[in-house]
Design a protein around this motif. Structure first.
Motif, PDB file in Angstrom:
ATOM      1  N   GLY A  34       0.830  -1.195   0.000  1.00 48.73           N
ATOM      2  CA  GLY A  34       0.000   0.000   0.000  1.00 48.73           C
ATOM      3  C   GLY A  34       0.862   1.243   0.000  1.00 48.73           C
ATOM      4  O   GLY A  34       0.552   2.226  -0.635  1.00 48.73           O
ATOM      5  N   ASP A  35       1.982   1.217   0.700  1.00 44.37           N
ATOM      6  CA  ASP A  35       2.890   2.349   0.767  1.00 44.37           C
ATOM      7  C   ASP A  35       4.285   1.824   0.480  1.00 44.37           C
ATOM      8  O   ASP A  35       4.877   1.125   1.306  1.00 44.37           O
ATOM      9  N   ALA A  36       4.791   2.139  -0.679  1.00 48.08           N
ATOM     10  CA  ALA A  36       6.087   1.603  -1.097  1.00 48.08           C
ATOM     11  C   ALA A  36       7.278   2.344  -0.493  1.00 48.08           C
ATOM     12  O   ALA A  36       8.401   1.867  -0.587  1.00 48.08           O
ATOM     13  N   ALA A  37       7.067   3.495   0.156  1.00 52.68           N
ATOM     14  CA  ALA A  37       8.185   4.315   0.640  1.00 52.68           C
ATOM     15  C   ALA A  37       9.158   3.550   1.542  1.00 52.68           C
ATOM     16  O   ALA A  37      10.373   3.619   1.325  1.00 52.68           O
ATOM     17  N   PRO A  38       8.687   2.785   2.560  1.00 51.69           N
ATOM     18  CA  PRO A  38       9.649   2.054   3.394  1.00 51.69           C
ATOM     19  C   PRO A  38      10.426   0.997   2.601  1.00 51.69           C
ATOM     20  O   PRO A  38      11.606   0.768   2.850  1.00 51.69           O
ATOM     21  N   SER A  39       9.764   0.382   1.627  1.00 54.08           N
ATOM     22  CA  SER A  39      10.431  -0.628   0.816  1.00 54.08           C
ATOM     23  C   SER A  39      11.461  -0.002  -0.118  1.00 54.08           C
ATOM     24  O   SER A  39      12.546  -0.547  -0.317  1.00 54.08           O
ATOM     25  N   ASN A  89       9.608  -5.102  -8.619  1.00 49.73           N
ATOM     26  CA  ASN A  89       8.580  -4.153  -9.016  1.00 49.73           C
ATOM     27  C   ASN A  89       7.699  -3.898  -7.795  1.00 49.73           C
ATOM     28  O   ASN A  89       6.902  -4.744  -7.419  1.00 49.73           O
ATOM     29  N   LEU A  90       7.860  -2.765  -7.144  1.00 51.56           N
ATOM     30  CA  LEU A  90       7.090  -2.419  -5.958  1.00 51.56           C
ATOM     31  C   LEU A  90       5.792  -1.772  -6.407  1.00 51.56           C
ATOM     32  O   LEU A  90       5.807  -0.683  -6.972  1.00 51.56           O
ATOM     33  N   VAL A  91       4.676  -2.438  -6.186  1.00 53.29           N
ATOM     34  CA  VAL A  91       3.400  -2.022  -6.760  1.00 53.29           C
ATOM     35  C   VAL A  91       2.394  -1.645  -5.687  1.00 53.29           C
ATOM     36  O   VAL A  91       2.177  -2.384  -4.740  1.00 53.29           O
ATOM     37  N   ASP A  92       1.760  -0.493  -5.863  1.00 51.79           N
ATOM     38  CA  ASP A  92       0.589  -0.101  -5.093  1.00 51.79           C
ATOM     39  C   ASP A  92      -0.593  -0.333  -6.017  1.00 51.79           C
ATOM     40  O   ASP A  92      -0.737   0.334  -7.039  1.00 51.79           O
TER      41      ASP A  92
END
Length: 173
Positions: A34-39, A89-92
């Protein structure tokens, strides 16, 4: 879920090294977040991977495909050592708040797209130190392994804030 993409040859040339066959190497593995920022921060701080490509789309056909009555907006940041090498691929997926807004914590082995990934490094101790200093990440003690094609080496499990297990294998330069 597997997606096979096609399009202009010149566009995909920058995303794959194997281009003389019907299917190239894996170009991405989705991490439903849901929130890719930490990843994204974990990938940059611990693995040294930058964002190599970003995209988003808002199409009713995707919402229909996943069975959502609400229109979803998909956003993606791909991270890795280079755009033409396998990357994550970090997906929201744009899940509505009524669905919880995120798949984080709901991606058990029966429905998680990515359970683990193998990453190579020339300095395992440095990767472990950075992981241990990163919020929400962890790193196990290294173990000695005889792992083809690397031979006798050390490896450690590093877990990201988004709970993806990374087997980090030390290689010789």
């Amino acid at each position: 879920m597997t997606a096979l993409l096609s399009g202009p040859r010149d566009f995909f040339t920058g995303f794959a090294q194997v281009r003389d066959r019907i299917v190239s190497e894996v170009c991405s593995i989705s991490l439903p977040l849901g929130d890719a920022a930490p990843s994204l921060a974990f990938c940059a701080d611990v693995l040294g991977w930058d964002v190599v490509y970003e995209y988003s789309f808002d199409d009713p056909s995707f919402s229909a495909m996943v069975g959502s009555a609400e229109r979803l907006r998909v956003r993606s940041s791909t991270v890795g050592p280079a755009r033409d090498q396998p990357y994550l691929n970090l997906v929201d997926y744009g899940l509505p708040a009524s669905a919880g807004g995120s798949l984080l914590g709901r991606g058990g082995l029966d429905r998680r797209g990515l359970v683990g990934v193998v990453v190579t490094t020339t300095d395992l101790d440095a990767v472990r130190r950075r992981a241990l200093a990163h919020p929400g990440a962890s790193a196990a003690e290294p173990v000695e392994v005889d792992l083809a094609p690397f031979g006798a080496t050390c490896a450690a499990v590093v877990t990201s804030p988004h709970q993806i297990v990374h087997l980090v294998v030390e290689t010789v330069e």
